[in-house]
Motif scaffolding. Structure first.
Motif, PDB file in Angstrom:
ATOM      1  N   ALA A   1       0.807  -1.278  -0.083  1.00 31.49           N
ATOM      2  CA  ALA A   1       0.043   0.035  -0.116  1.00 31.49           C
ATOM      3  C   ALA A   1       0.846   1.256  -0.049  1.00 31.49           C
ATOM      4  O   ALA A   1       1.717   1.422   0.934  1.00 31.49           O
ATOM      5  N   SER A   2       0.666   2.222  -1.022  1.00 32.97           N
ATOM      6  CA  SER A   2       1.438   3.337  -1.121  1.00 32.97           C
ATOM      7  C   SER A   2       0.996   4.445   0.144  1.00 32.97           C
ATOM      8  O   SER A   2       0.071   4.318   0.635  1.00 32.97           O
ATOM      9  N   GLY A   3       2.460   4.797   0.754  1.00 30.17           N
ATOM     10  CA  GLY A   3       2.428   5.467   1.889  1.00 30.17           C
ATOM     11  C   GLY A   3       2.422   4.908   3.347  1.00 30.17           C
ATOM     12  O   GLY A   3       2.548   5.343   4.314  1.00 30.17           O
ATOM     13  N   GLU A   4       2.347   3.413   3.372  1.00 31.22           N
ATOM     14  CA  GLU A   4       2.327   2.757   4.397  1.00 31.22           C
ATOM     15  C   GLU A   4       3.673   2.350   4.693  1.00 31.22           C
ATOM     16  O   GLU A   4       4.464   2.105   3.944  1.00 31.22           O
ATOM     17  N   ARG A   5       4.051   1.908   6.071  1.00 34.41           N
ATOM     18  CA  ARG A   5       5.289   1.527   6.393  1.00 34.41           C
ATOM     19  C   ARG A   5       4.946   0.109   7.111  1.00 34.41           C
ATOM     20  O   ARG A   5       3.774   0.045   7.594  1.00 34.41           O
ATOM     21  N   TYR A   6       5.881  -0.741   7.164  1.00 29.52           N
ATOM     22  CA  TYR A   6       5.757  -2.142   7.667  1.00 29.52           C
ATOM     23  C   TYR A   6       6.806  -2.344   8.564  1.00 29.52           C
ATOM     24  O   TYR A   6       7.914  -2.520   8.320  1.00 29.52           O
ATOM     25  N   ALA A   7       6.351  -3.164   9.662  1.00 30.63           N
ATOM     26  CA  ALA A   7       7.432  -3.759  10.406  1.00 30.63           C
ATOM     27  C   ALA A   7       8.310  -4.860   9.877  1.00 30.63           C
ATOM     28  O   ALA A   7       7.845  -5.519   9.377  1.00 30.63           O
ATOM     29  N   LYS A   8       9.666  -4.686   9.980  1.00 25.76           N
ATOM     30  CA  LYS A   8      10.613  -5.749   9.327  1.00 25.76           C
ATOM     31  C   LYS A   8      10.496  -7.044  10.055  1.00 25.76           C
ATOM     32  O   LYS A   8      10.364  -7.985   9.423  1.00 25.76           O
ATOM     33  N   THR A   9      10.094  -7.185  11.356  1.00 24.55           N
ATOM     34  CA  THR A   9      10.012  -8.465  12.217  1.00 24.55           C
ATOM     35  C   THR A   9       8.919  -8.340  13.143  1.00 24.55           C
ATOM     36  O   THR A   9       8.364  -6.910  13.475  1.00 24.55           O
ATOM     37  N   GLN A  10       8.427  -9.599  13.610  1.00 26.99           N
ATOM     38  CA  GLN A  10       7.159  -9.477  14.428  1.00 26.99           C
ATOM     39  C   GLN A  10       7.707 -10.541  15.562  1.00 26.99           C
ATOM     40  O   GLN A  10       8.115 -11.568  15.221  1.00 26.99           O
ATOM     41  N   PRO A  11       7.278 -10.348  16.895  1.00 28.41           N
ATOM     42  CA  PRO A  11       7.529 -11.123  17.757  1.00 28.41           C
ATOM     43  C   PRO A  11       6.345 -12.364  17.946  1.00 28.41           C
ATOM     44  O   PRO A  11       5.203 -12.253  17.730  1.00 28.41           O
ATOM     45  N   VAL A  12       6.970 -13.749  18.117  1.00 31.93           N
ATOM     46  CA  VAL A  12       6.236 -14.778  18.169  1.00 31.93           C
ATOM     47  C   VAL A  12       6.482 -15.509  19.311  1.00 31.93           C
ATOM     48  O   VAL A  12       7.707 -15.619  19.781  1.00 31.93           O
ATOM     49  N   SER A  13       5.582 -15.982  20.269  1.00 35.20           N
ATOM     50  CA  SER A  13       5.926 -16.979  21.416  1.00 35.20           C
ATOM     51  C   SER A  13       6.179 -18.405  21.128  1.00 35.20           C
ATOM     52  O   SER A  13       5.296 -19.094  20.718  1.00 35.20           O
ATOM     53  N   THR A  14       7.345 -18.784  20.841  1.00 34.89           N
ATOM     54  CA  THR A  14       7.891 -20.202  20.349  1.00 34.89           C
ATOM     55  C   THR A  14       8.062 -21.003  21.591  1.00 34.89           C
ATOM     56  O   THR A  14       7.956 -22.341  21.575  1.00 34.89           O
ATOM     57  N   GLY A  15       7.984 -20.410  22.824  1.00 33.98           N
ATOM     58  CA  GLY A  15       8.283 -21.219  23.913  1.00 33.98           C
ATOM     59  C   GLY A  15       6.848 -21.828  24.742  1.00 33.98           C
ATOM     60  O   GLY A  15       7.113 -22.552  25.543  1.00 33.98           O
ATOM     61  N   LEU A  16       5.796 -21.360  24.080  1.00 33.03           N
ATOM     62  CA  LEU A  16       4.704 -21.963  24.606  1.00 33.03           C
ATOM     63  C   LEU A  16       3.764 -22.255  23.215  1.00 33.03           C
ATOM     64  O   LEU A  16       4.081 -21.756  22.208  1.00 33.03           O
ATOM     65  N   PRO A  17       2.838 -23.289  23.400  1.00 33.37           N
ATOM     66  CA  PRO A  17       1.984 -23.359  22.123  1.00 33.37           C
ATOM     67  C   PRO A  17       1.188 -22.136  21.548  1.00 33.37           C
ATOM     68  O   PRO A  17       0.804 -21.537  22.034  1.00 33.37           O
ATOM     69  N   GLN A  18       1.355 -22.216  20.193  1.00 33.77           N
ATOM     70  CA  GLN A  18       0.416 -21.193  19.376  1.00 33.77           C
ATOM     71  C   GLN A  18      -0.865 -21.715  19.159  1.00 33.77           C
ATOM     72  O   GLN A  18      -0.843 -23.091  18.359  1.00 33.77           O
ATOM     73  N   ILE A  19      -1.735 -21.056  19.318  1.00 39.10           N
ATOM     74  CA  ILE A  19      -3.110 -21.863  19.262  1.00 39.10           C
ATOM     75  C   ILE A  19      -4.000 -21.506  18.032  1.00 39.10           C
ATOM     76  O   ILE A  19      -4.343 -20.413  17.635  1.00 39.10           O
ATOM     77  N   GLY A  20      -4.033 -22.421  16.925  1.00 36.62           N
ATOM     78  CA  GLY A  20      -4.489 -22.301  15.770  1.00 36.62           C
ATOM     79  C   GLY A  20      -4.067 -21.338  14.802  1.00 36.62           C
ATOM     80  O   GLY A  20      -4.744 -20.536  14.262  1.00 36.62           O
ATOM     81  N   THR A  21      -2.763 -21.508  14.726  1.00 38.30           N
ATOM     82  CA  THR A  21      -1.936 -20.417  14.013  1.00 38.30           C
ATOM     83  C   THR A  21      -1.307 -21.139  12.740  1.00 38.30           C
ATOM     84  O   THR A  21      -0.470 -20.567  11.940  1.00 38.30           O
ATOM     85  N   GLU A  22      -1.659 -22.328  12.598  1.00 45.17           N
ATOM     86  CA  GLU A  22      -0.842 -23.053  11.571  1.00 45.17           C
ATOM     87  C   GLU A  22      -1.186 -22.564  10.134  1.00 45.17           C
ATOM     88  O   GLU A  22      -2.017 -22.144   9.723  1.00 45.17           O
ATOM     89  N   ARG A  23      -0.157 -22.401   9.280  1.00 42.29           N
ATOM     90  CA  ARG A  23      -0.050 -21.655   8.291  1.00 42.29           C
ATOM     91  C   ARG A  23      -0.772 -22.637   7.030  1.00 42.29           C
ATOM     92  O   ARG A  23      -1.058 -23.856   6.955  1.00 42.29           O
ATOM     93  N   LEU A  24      -2.011 -21.864   6.524  1.00 35.48           N
ATOM     94  CA  LEU A  24      -3.024 -22.617   5.956  1.00 35.48           C
ATOM     95  C   LEU A  24      -2.159 -22.851   4.400  1.00 35.48           C
ATOM     96  O   LEU A  24      -1.545 -22.122   4.044  1.00 35.48           O
ATOM     97  N   THR A  25      -2.929 -24.050   3.828  1.00 34.51           N
ATOM     98  CA  THR A  25      -2.459 -24.393   2.496  1.00 34.51           C
ATOM     99  C   THR A  25      -3.800 -24.782   1.697  1.00 34.51           C
ATOM    100  O   THR A  25      -4.766 -24.602   2.374  1.00 34.51           O
ATOM    101  N   GLU A  26      -3.779 -24.905   0.410  1.00 28.29           N
ATOM    102  CA  GLU A  26      -4.929 -25.276  -0.367  1.00 28.29           C
ATOM    103  C   GLU A  26      -5.763 -26.539   0.251  1.00 28.29           C
ATOM    104  O   GLU A  26      -6.873 -26.633   0.243  1.00 28.29           O
ATOM    105  N   SER A  27      -4.809 -27.325   0.780  1.00 30.00           N
ATOM    106  CA  SER A  27      -5.417 -28.825   1.032  1.00 30.00           C
ATOM    107  C   SER A  27      -6.170 -28.399   2.631  1.00 30.00           C
ATOM    108  O   SER A  27      -7.009 -29.435   3.029  1.00 30.00           O
TER     109      SER A  27
END
Length: 783
Positions: A514-540
């Motif tokens: 998007a023109s004029g927007e800025r984006y964070a280069k990185t994002q924090p994720v909690s890998t030391g505890l389970p992530q709930i319902g975040t599995e990357r989706l595929t066509e299958s």
């Protein structure tokens, strides 16, 4: 040739079956070509062509049509296992309808052969019987609860120690720590099946079913022998704890154009210095915030406003806010009572325009209602007292959900939201970017910031922190804070310092267009505890009740830009998973300190977003969860909606909502089960009236007890359930008159000694059925 086998009626039915299969094949073939051009699976083209040819042969009464279809069915079964694995619901989506056509084709095969002077009926009927058995077995299996993660062990239940039983439920999350845990064990795993309705009360306030109008989301308070309920329109009702009889009621006359709800109340009692103090007017106070931005103090015994508080019992929370348009600043979360202070945030309408009201957090004296401090993000220090000529900084990140308080550390914990609008951040200030979607710890006496931990950088997804932090003490004595997010993350922080206790990693973040927007280069994720319902989706992962809506979902999926978690919105259509509803939402968590299990309920609903150039967008739209949002004052409006099939079913495979237990001693999932059935909902909103536990989106709080039980009512079917908290097995459920978004709570009556489980039932989200019920359950009275 027998008369039966050559019956014109049977031959006509075979022709009709052929037409149906041919039309179905044509639809799959045409849609399959579209999917193939998008880089998707070739199966639908091939199956569609095979079905089209088979249907034509059946119309012409050729047995070869059945043979061709059965070969295609066999190929479909092989493809289904290869595409989805040996998982029940994905296989149902791929095989149920093709198996049904196969059964019918086998039934007409003898007729087609007889018409040509041949035989072979016995084998065809045997094959049809086999497919019928598969159908029956699948239908029976559909009613079984299949754990997503099965328990491998179960912790022992610890009895409540003498003198340690809970006396009152004084805060929204039971205590200001927000753990929703009750040290009570009269109702336990051995007798929970005997629970029955002890009483039912009515508040007199039925929330309307207009999508974003009034909704009941209350968790009652219990003080001694009295329950305190707040309704969607900010009425307070005091009930007798043993009978449900109304003791008093108070109507605030609060009005708002949308988003009417009251999730809970606050309670304060003066120090007990003798009967004179205890019996004085307003020695015990019920505190309520309203949807039209007021803070009200009521005498807990009479329900009358406390005249020494504010202006005749009311503080105007619009003071210092500048212009506040109707519906742009509402308060729905329970006020936090922290010592002698009442701390409140506020919900700011999403996505309508820039320069909306401030997200300021304020503390008021519980006796006088005077402002003590204000946390205004533009100020280096709290602005106390407020200069009447200076308004709070507009359009700052807000705190719309519940806060937590640690009296020992003297800290208040704020889960922050975003500067509006959500999908555009080009005009946000460095202060906005610093404080959005973060846990902020403030000194309770001064409002001075002690520490900050951010869960999303430059949030463009409405991933604001929706839930009250849970303050827990780990087995080694570490003071911890558990914060769940809409992005399906669980962050475990040291609540004294704000440092992560479990591992948090920075991952490279997708970049937008998007023109004029800025984006964070990185994002924090909690890998030391389970992530709930975040599995990357595929066509299958696409799903549907039939191959047709599964195909439609696959086409949608391939048409959208999707780079996994944190896919930013742009002028094209982008898929956001989890969606802005979560993941986890305002119901927060429950925590059992006896086995160190953290209980998390979630919803799994993706959505698509698109930024609309300003010239193509009307002003004034927005403020709701889905649809068009004007975002006036920015270069773009936005459009978003849930990622659903044409039948209104989420496009990804089930479950759509689960309950999870996280073992904080191991950092692993102890168990995870789907929650909720399609009994009171279904495709196109039509109730299916079948208790199939597919796992539906959840919304509301849970309750853990020391007896090893976990209670939950925030499902789309109309039940209060009890789970074995050690295994996730459902051990009891009771039918409610309507659905519930309320939080179950429990107490032991000081008069009768009976333990009650109480829940409000005003209607499930997305359900038209509404009510004003408060239902109490208890064990049968002794003879």
């Amino acid at each position: 040739m027998s008369q039966t086998s050559s019956s014109p009626v049977v031959r006509a039915l075979a022709a009709v079956l052929g037409v149906v299969i041919a039309v179905a094949g044509l639809v799959l073939a045409v849609g399959g070509v579209r999917l193939l051009t998008l880089g998707g699976s070739a199966y639908f083209v091939l199956m569609g062509v095979a079905m089209l040819a088979s249907g034509v042969l059946l119309v012409r009464r050729r047995p070869a049509g059945v043979t061709l279809y059965l070969l295609a069915l066999l190929a479909t079964a092989v493809w289904a296992v290869f595409d989805a694995g040996w998982h029940f619901w994905p296989l149902v989506s791929r095989l149920a309808m093709p198996l049904g056509f196969g059964l019918l084709a086998l039934l007409v095969l003898p007729t087609l052969k007889a018409a040509q002077g041949g035989g072979g009926g016995r084998g065809a009927y045997a094959g049809a019987a086999l497919l019928a058995l598969v159908f029956v077995a699948g239908f029976v299996h559909a009613f079984r609860v299949e754990p997503v993660v099965a328990p491998t062990s179960e912790p022992a239940v610890m009895p409540v120690a003498a003198g340690k039983a809970q006396k009152n439920w004084e805060s929204w999350g039971n205590t200001t720590a927000g753990t929703r845990f009750a040290a009570l064990d009269q109702i336990n795993k051995q007798n929970v099946g005997q629970l029955q309705v002890a009483w039912t009360a009515h508040t007199g306030d039925v929330p309307d079913s207009n999508g974003f109008g009034a909704e009941d989301q209350d968790t009652p308070l219990q003080i001694g022998d009295t329950l305190y309920i707040c309704t969607a329109h900010n009425r307070v009702v005091a009930l007798d704890a043993d009978s449900g009889a109304t003791r008093w009621s108070y109507d605030s006359k609060a009005t708002a154009p949308n988003w009417q709800r009251c999730r809970g109340l606050g309670y304060y009692a003066d120090a007990d210095n003798g009967s004179a103090t205890r019996d004085a007017e307003c020695a015990q106070r019920i505190l309520m915030t309203t949807v039209d931005a007021r803070l009200i103090a009521l005498d807990a015994k009479s329900g009358k406003p406390c005249t020494d508080f504010g202006d005749a019992g009311t503080v105007d929370l619009k003071a210092g806010m500048g212009e506040v348009k109707p519906g742009f600043y509402t308060l729905t979360a329970a006020p936090l009572v922290a010592g002698d202070l009442i701390v409140v945030g506020g919900r700011v309408a999403d996505n309508i325009e820039v320069n909306e009201p401030s997200g300021v957090v304020r503390a008021f004296d519980v006796h006088s209602g005077k402002l003590v401090w204000a946390w205004d993000l533009s100020k280096e220090k709290p602005d106390t007292p407020l200069d009447p000529n200076i308004n709070y900084t507009r359009a700052t990140p807000n705190v719309w959900t519940s806060m937590a308080y640690d009296a020992k550390l003297g800290l208040i914990y704020l889960p922050t939201g975003n500067t509006t609008p959500d999908q555009w951040g080009g005009e946000r200030t460095p202060q906005d970017d610093k404080y959005n979607s973060a846990v902020v710890a403030l000194d309770v006496k001064t409002g001075t910031e002690r520490w900050l931990f951010q869960t999303v950088r430059h949030d463009l997804w409405d991933y604001d922190l929706p839930a009250q932090p849970a303050l827990i003490d780990l087995p080694d004595g570490t003071p911890a804070l558990a914060q769940v997010t809409k992005a399906g993350q669980i962050f475990l922080l040291n609540r004294q310092t704000g440092e992560p206790i479990t591992k948090v990693e920075d991952i490279p973040a997708p970049q937008g267009n998007a023109s004029g927007e800025r984006y964070a280069k990185t994002q924090p994720v909690s890998t030391g505890l389970p992530q709930i319902g975040t599995e990357r989706l595929t066509e299958s992962d696409m799903w549907g009740a039939t191959p047709f809506d599964q195909l439609a979902c696959r086409i949608q999926f391939k048409q959208m830009r999707y780079d996994g978690l944190f896919t930013p919105p742009g002028e094209d259509m982008a898929l956001q998973w989890p969606g802005s509803l979560g993941g986890m939402n305002w119901g927060s968590v429950a925590y059992d300190p006896t086995n160190h299990y953290l209980f998390v309920n979630d919803m799994r609903l993706g959505l698509w977003t698109r930024l609309i150039p300003r010239a193509q967008m009307q002003s004034g739209a927005g403020g709701v969860e889905m649809g068009a949002a004007s975002q006036t004052g920015t270069p773009y409006g936005s459009l978003r909606n849930r990622f659903l099939s044409p039948l209104g079913i989420p496009c990804q495979k089930p479950p759509y909502g689960t309950m999870s237990a996280v073992d904080l001693t191991t950092g692993k999932l102890a168990w995870q089960v789907p929650v909720g059935t399609v009994e009171d909902t279904g495709p196109l909103g039509i109730k299916m009236h079948m208790g199939i536990p597919i796992g539906m989106p959840t919304l509301g709080p849970s309750l853990a007890t020391q007896s090893g039980l976990l209670f939950f009512a925030g499902t789309q079917d109309y039940y209060l359930r009890a789970f074995d908290s050690g295994s996730g097995r459902e051990v009891w459920k009771a039918r409610l008159p309507v659905g519930s978004q309320g939080g179950p709570m429990t107490y032991v009556s000081p008069k009768t000694g009976r333990q009650y489980i109480v829940v409000t039932a005003g209607g499930a989200r997305q359900s038209p059925d509404r009510g004003d019920y408060v239902v109490a359950y208890a064990l049968p009275k002794p003879n």
